[in-house]
Design a protein around this motif. Structure first.
Motif, mmCIF file in Angstrom:
data_model
loop_
_atom_site.group_PDB
_atom_site.id
_atom_site.type_symbol
_atom_site.label_atom_id
_atom_site.label_comp_id
_atom_site.label_asym_id
_atom_site.label_seq_id
_atom_site.Cartn_x
_atom_site.Cartn_y
_atom_site.Cartn_z
ATOM 1 N N GLU A 34 -48.144 16.075 -16.043
ATOM 2 C CA GLU A 34 -49.067 16.757 -16.939
ATOM 3 C C GLU A 34 -49.801 17.905 -16.264
ATOM 4 O O GLU A 34 -50.769 18.411 -16.806
ATOM 5 N N GLY A 35 -49.385 18.308 -15.081
ATOM 6 C CA GLY A 35 -50.074 19.380 -14.363
ATOM 7 C C GLY A 35 -49.706 20.764 -14.885
ATOM 8 O O GLY A 35 -48.847 20.932 -15.753
ATOM 9 N N THR A 36 -50.402 21.762 -14.355
ATOM 10 C CA THR A 36 -50.161 23.153 -14.725
ATOM 11 C C THR A 36 -49.811 23.950 -13.475
ATOM 12 O O THR A 36 -50.149 23.559 -12.347
ATOM 13 N N PHE A 37 -49.132 25.092 -13.683
ATOM 14 C CA PHE A 37 -48.698 25.929 -12.573
ATOM 15 C C PHE A 37 -49.177 27.354 -12.785
ATOM 16 O O PHE A 37 -49.362 27.799 -13.921
ATOM 17 N N LYS A 38 -49.362 28.037 -11.698
ATOM 18 C CA LYS A 38 -49.686 29.456 -11.745
ATOM 19 C C LYS A 38 -48.386 30.250 -11.678
ATOM 20 O O LYS A 38 -47.606 30.102 -10.729
ATOM 21 N N VAL A 236 -33.094 23.554 -6.818
ATOM 22 C CA VAL A 236 -34.457 24.015 -7.065
ATOM 23 C C VAL A 236 -34.779 25.117 -6.071
ATOM 24 O O VAL A 236 -34.540 24.972 -4.863
ATOM 25 N N GLN A 237 -35.281 26.216 -6.603
ATOM 26 C CA GLN A 237 -35.680 27.351 -5.761
ATOM 27 C C GLN A 237 -36.889 28.024 -6.412
ATOM 28 O O GLN A 237 -36.783 28.547 -7.516
ATOM 29 N N PHE A 238 -38.011 28.012 -5.714
ATOM 30 C CA PHE A 238 -39.233 28.585 -6.255
ATOM 31 C C PHE A 238 -39.408 30.015 -5.778
ATOM 32 O O PHE A 238 -38.859 30.432 -4.748
ATOM 33 N N SER A 239 -40.182 30.784 -6.540
ATOM 34 C CA SER A 239 -40.477 32.170 -6.176
ATOM 35 C C SER A 239 -41.367 32.196 -4.946
ATOM 36 O O SER A 239 -42.121 31.253 -4.668
ATOM 37 N N THR A 240 -41.276 33.299 -4.207
ATOM 38 C CA THR A 240 -42.117 33.459 -3.032
ATOM 39 C C THR A 240 -43.583 33.525 -3.448
ATOM 40 O O THR A 240 -43.957 34.297 -4.320
ATOM 41 N N MET A 244 -47.240 24.816 -4.599
ATOM 42 C CA MET A 244 -46.848 23.537 -5.187
ATOM 43 C C MET A 244 -47.907 22.489 -4.887
ATOM 44 O O MET A 244 -48.284 22.283 -3.717
ATOM 45 N N ASP A 245 -48.360 21.837 -5.915
ATOM 46 C CA ASP A 245 -49.326 20.758 -5.751
ATOM 47 C C ASP A 245 -48.629 19.527 -5.176
ATOM 48 O O ASP A 245 -47.449 19.292 -5.419
ATOM 49 N N ARG A 246 -49.371 18.753 -4.387
ATOM 50 C CA ARG A 246 -48.770 17.566 -3.774
ATOM 51 C C ARG A 246 -48.326 16.558 -4.821
ATOM 52 O O ARG A 246 -47.290 15.899 -4.678
ATOM 53 N N SER A 247 -49.126 16.414 -5.852
ATOM 54 C CA SER A 247 -48.751 15.468 -6.909
ATOM 55 C C SER A 247 -47.472 15.901 -7.604
ATOM 56 O O SER A 247 -46.608 15.070 -7.919
ATOM 57 N N TYR A 248 -47.316 17.224 -7.824
ATOM 58 C CA TYR A 248 -46.081 17.703 -8.449
ATOM 59 C C TYR A 248 -44.901 17.549 -7.501
ATOM 60 O O TYR A 248 -43.792 17.197 -7.928
ATOM 61 N N GLN A 249 -45.119 17.784 -6.219
ATOM 62 C CA GLN A 249 -44.036 17.622 -5.248
ATOM 63 C C GLN A 249 -43.575 16.170 -5.185
ATOM 64 O O GLN A 249 -42.372 15.888 -5.112
ATOM 65 N N GLN A 321 -42.223 22.885 -17.179
ATOM 66 C CA GLN A 321 -42.402 21.915 -16.105
ATOM 67 C C GLN A 321 -41.436 22.091 -14.947
ATOM 68 O O GLN A 321 -41.609 21.434 -13.914
ATOM 69 N N HIS A 322 -40.432 22.958 -15.101
ATOM 70 C CA HIS A 322 -39.435 23.104 -14.039
ATOM 71 C C HIS A 322 -39.248 24.584 -13.685
ATOM 72 O O HIS A 322 -38.194 25.177 -13.936
ATOM 73 N N PRO A 323 -40.277 25.194 -13.078
ATOM 74 C CA PRO A 323 -40.152 26.612 -12.694
ATOM 75 C C PRO A 323 -39.190 26.842 -11.540
ATOM 76 O O PRO A 323 -38.812 27.987 -11.286
ATOM 77 N N GLY A 324 -38.807 25.786 -10.845
ATOM 78 C CA GLY A 324 -37.828 25.940 -9.771
ATOM 79 C C GLY A 324 -36.394 25.947 -10.252
ATOM 80 O O GLY A 324 -35.479 26.302 -9.499
ATOM 81 N N ILE A 325 -36.161 25.556 -11.508
ATOM 82 C CA ILE A 325 -34.812 25.559 -12.086
ATOM 83 C C ILE A 325 -34.643 26.714 -13.059
ATOM 84 O O ILE A 325 -33.603 27.395 -13.059
ATOM 85 N N PHE A 326 -35.666 26.960 -13.872
ATOM 86 C CA PHE A 326 -35.625 28.034 -14.871
ATOM 87 C C PHE A 326 -36.752 29.032 -14.562
ATOM 88 O O PHE A 326 -37.860 28.632 -14.193
ATOM 89 N N TYR A 327 -36.432 30.290 -14.722
ATOM 90 C CA TYR A 327 -37.421 31.351 -14.501
ATOM 91 C C TYR A 327 -37.645 32.097 -15.810
ATOM 92 O O TYR A 327 -36.680 32.469 -16.494
ATOM 93 N N LEU A 328 -38.910 32.293 -16.156
ATOM 94 C CA LEU A 328 -39.283 33.023 -17.367
ATOM 95 C C LEU A 328 -39.712 34.431 -16.979
ATOM 96 O O LEU A 328 -40.723 34.613 -16.285
ATOM 97 N N SER A 329 -38.957 35.407 -17.423
ATOM 98 C CA SER A 329 -39.269 36.814 -17.156
ATOM 99 C C SER A 329 -39.847 37.444 -18.416
ATOM 100 O O SER A 329 -39.328 37.236 -19.518
#
Length: 516
Positions: A34-38, A236-240, A244-249, A321-329
């Motif tokens: 249920e977390g949020t990401f920047k 999974v590959q995140f943007s530079t 990442m929050d510890r709970s999400y990791q 919830q999966h910014p490391g798999i899908f990227y929104l441009s």
């Protein structure tokens, strides 16, 4: 003895069946994150999206011109089809923005004095290669396999043609796929009409699955699992710069260890609020984006398909919830979903001949046009033109000023040939010119672009010597071919000089009389 063997056989069968009860317990134990990401931008993937800006309306206009018997269209017809072509701005500006693709000309017939457009030889060459690809048996087989995979992912094995039209651009379908591709594969699918299946009050025709293919009902993840011999994790590959929050990791690490459920299987037994269901939905999105040729599509297209599959809200949640798999441009004025796995350093990881053709169109859109053996860089951007004149051109009529300028151009052709350094005209007006001459010059530039002599604004040369020579040649041309307005200004200036000299002589005489 027989009863004993029956009991042993039935107990062994129960052990081979999937532990449905234990699996359901996992659904209740695990909950979605249920977390949020920047949001963090990815320059490489943003560039992959932005480089195709205006490509879709350009190819739509190209196809419209190709369907005409004369292989040309008047600007007025393009204006009428602006919405269907999805042109980003006025057709006149759009065609003049890409002179290497569209050539503007005036027909020879006097009655047809409205400007027309046709494709350049370079654009026709790429189009011929594109048509050869569409007609090849191998590419038609690829199209059939993509459509078949989408139908097998659908629960009822039917998809409305209106949804196929939304995905047509990313599926790599030709404009006549209903008549040129689908009838050639009667064992795969067929088009039927079902009024009860009308989606959002659109076309009631649907594409229906005819025969299930076990060979094609294997996802990309399952192929990787067979090579590795075990359940593999989603790449999974995140943007530079992504924090990442510890709970999400910790949640993501446990999520990756869950069993993989194929997108071609019915997952109705999974709870919609469980991580197992979320992993299955991610697998569905992952497989759909792999089916698409560019490995990306607009977010609205996925949500429309998800609405038909009954997974719209779960699609939206999985994308967030999966910014490391899908990227929104958010480039090109819309949100585009990009599969990170399909790209490497901003380019497709696996080349495809269809995407190579699109790259050729993009290169042609930003190419250097040659005029009289000299390279002239076309600066992309809107052309600074008179609004009223462009509206007249779109309506299909040429004004009287355009016809007068056409005659002035013929008279000044000899003077242009004498100037060796005259390779481009500057779009900016000189500060010394009067305001009355400014609209005349704008019309001249507009008329010149209609014949293809000068198209848009030309990038200025940085060399000081060439700038001075170009300035002298432009000044010579203006002195040799003054416009009618400038002639009136010169005559008016001479009259003013004569009047001022007479007044000065009179004033000097009057001063002499006062002194005496």
């Amino acid at each position: 003895m027989t009863m004993r063997w029956i009991i042993l056989f039935s107990s062994s069968n129960r052990r081979q069946q999937p532990p449905r009860k234990q699996y359901n317990n996992l659904n209740h134990l695990r909950t979605l994150f249920e977390g949020t990401f920047k949001a963090v931008r990815d320059r490489g993937l943003d560039h992959a999206v932005e480089r195709e800006k205006h490509l879709k309306p350009l190819i739509s206009l190209k196809n419209l011109i190709k369907r005409e018997p004369s292989k040309s269209l008047p600007i007025s017809i393009v204006t009428q089809n602006k919405e269907s072509l999805q042109l980003p701005f006025r057709p006149v500006e759009f065609t003049r923005k890409y002179p290497s693709v569209f050539h503007e000309f005036l027909p020879v017939a006097a009655a047809l004095n409205a400007p027309h457009i046709r494709l350049t030889p370079q654009a026709l060459s790429i189009d011929s290669d594109e048509q050869l690809l569409y007609q090849s048996d191998g590419y038609k087989e690829q199209i059939a396999n993509r459509l078949l995979k989408l139908l097998m992912i659908s629960r009822i094995h039917k998809i409305p043609l209106s949804i196929i039209e939304h995905l047509k651009w990313d599926l790599g379908l030709p404009h006549d796929y209903l008549h040129g591709v689908i009838p050639e594969f009667p064992d795969y699918f067929r088009v039927v009409q079902e009024k009860s299946r009308a989606f959002r009050n659109d076309d009631d025709r649907v594409l229906e699955l005819v025969c299930w293919s076990n060979e094609l009902a294997v996802s990309v993840m399952e192929k990787k699992n067979k090579k590795k011999g075990s359940d593999s994790e989603f790449p999974v590959q995140f943007s530079t710069g992504f924090e990442m929050d510890r709970s999400y990791q910790r949640w993501l690490s446990q999520w990756q260890k869950l069993p993989y459920v194929s997108p071609y299987e019915n997952a109705a037994h999974l709870s919609a609020s469980s991580d197992e269901s979320d992993r299955w939905v991610v697998g569905v999105l992952h497989e759909i984006l792999h089916v698409l040729v560019p490995k990306k599509t607009e977010k609205d297209n996925l949500l429309i398909l998800g609405d038909w599959l009954g997974l719209r809200s779960r699609f939206k949640r999985a994308l967030l919830q999966h910014p490391g798999i899908f990227y929104l441009s958010s480039k090109i004025g819309t949100q585009t979903v990009v599969l990170r796995e399909g790209y490497k350093r901003g380019s497709l990881a696996e080349r495809h001949p269809f995407m190579d053709l699109r790259s050729q169109y993009i290169h042609l859109m930003n190419t250097i046009i040659k005029e009289d053996g000299k390279d002239v860089k076309v600066v992309l951007g809107k052309i600074n033109q008179d609004e009223s004149n462009d509206k007249d051109l779109e309506e299909g009529g040429a004004g009287e000023d355009d016809r007068e300028i056409r005659g002035d151009r013929d008279e000044s052709s000899e003077a242009e040939a004498e100037d060796a350094n005259e390779d481009a005209f500057e779009g900016e007006d000189d500060s010394e010119d009067d305001e009355e001459e400014q609209p005349r010059r704008v019309n001249f530039k507009t008329a010149q672009s209609s014949w293809g002599k000068v198209v848009g604004r030309v990038k200025p040369v940085r060399d000081s010597k060439r700038e001075r020579s170009a300035g002298r040649s432009t000044q010579k041309f203006r002195e040799r071919n003054p416009s009618e307005a400038s002639r009136r200004l010169q005559i008016r200036g001479r009259n003013k000089d004569v009047e001022s000299s007479v007044q000065r002589s009179r004033s000097s005489k009057s001063r002499g009389k006062v002194i005496t």
